[in-house]
Design a protein around this motif. Sequence first.
Motif: not given
Length: 103
Positions: A48-53
């Motif tokens: 999830f964090m990677t997609r947001i990043a």
Amino acid sequence: MGILKLTEEERKLLLSPLLTKSSWEMVENRDAVKKTFTFKNFNEAFGFMTRIALRADKVDHHPEWFNVYNRVEITLATHECQGLSQRDLDLAKFIDNVYNTST
Ligand code: HBI
């Protein structure tokens, strides 16, 4: 001219739905919003964090966030105007969308 803070009218129209329908909350003593997301495990949380990043990098607008194991706490504000701008609403919507399509 730089990025403008949301006006009262924009807050009523665009910010309120985020606070009442999507459980983003105002941060105390600060013009910013926050929300906590939970996942099955660290792998899901970090995905999830990677997609947001990747999105944040693309639009040059970066969340303040904190992660431990399966929990991600996110705060959004625009440093340039020291408060909430349309960019925060856009990123909040993107984040909700990622979360809702991945859990
Ligand atoms: N992210 N949330 C947030 N707010 C900003 O004002 C901001 C940012 N990321 C990059 C950025 N501003 C840059 O434009 C500058 O700091 C140069």
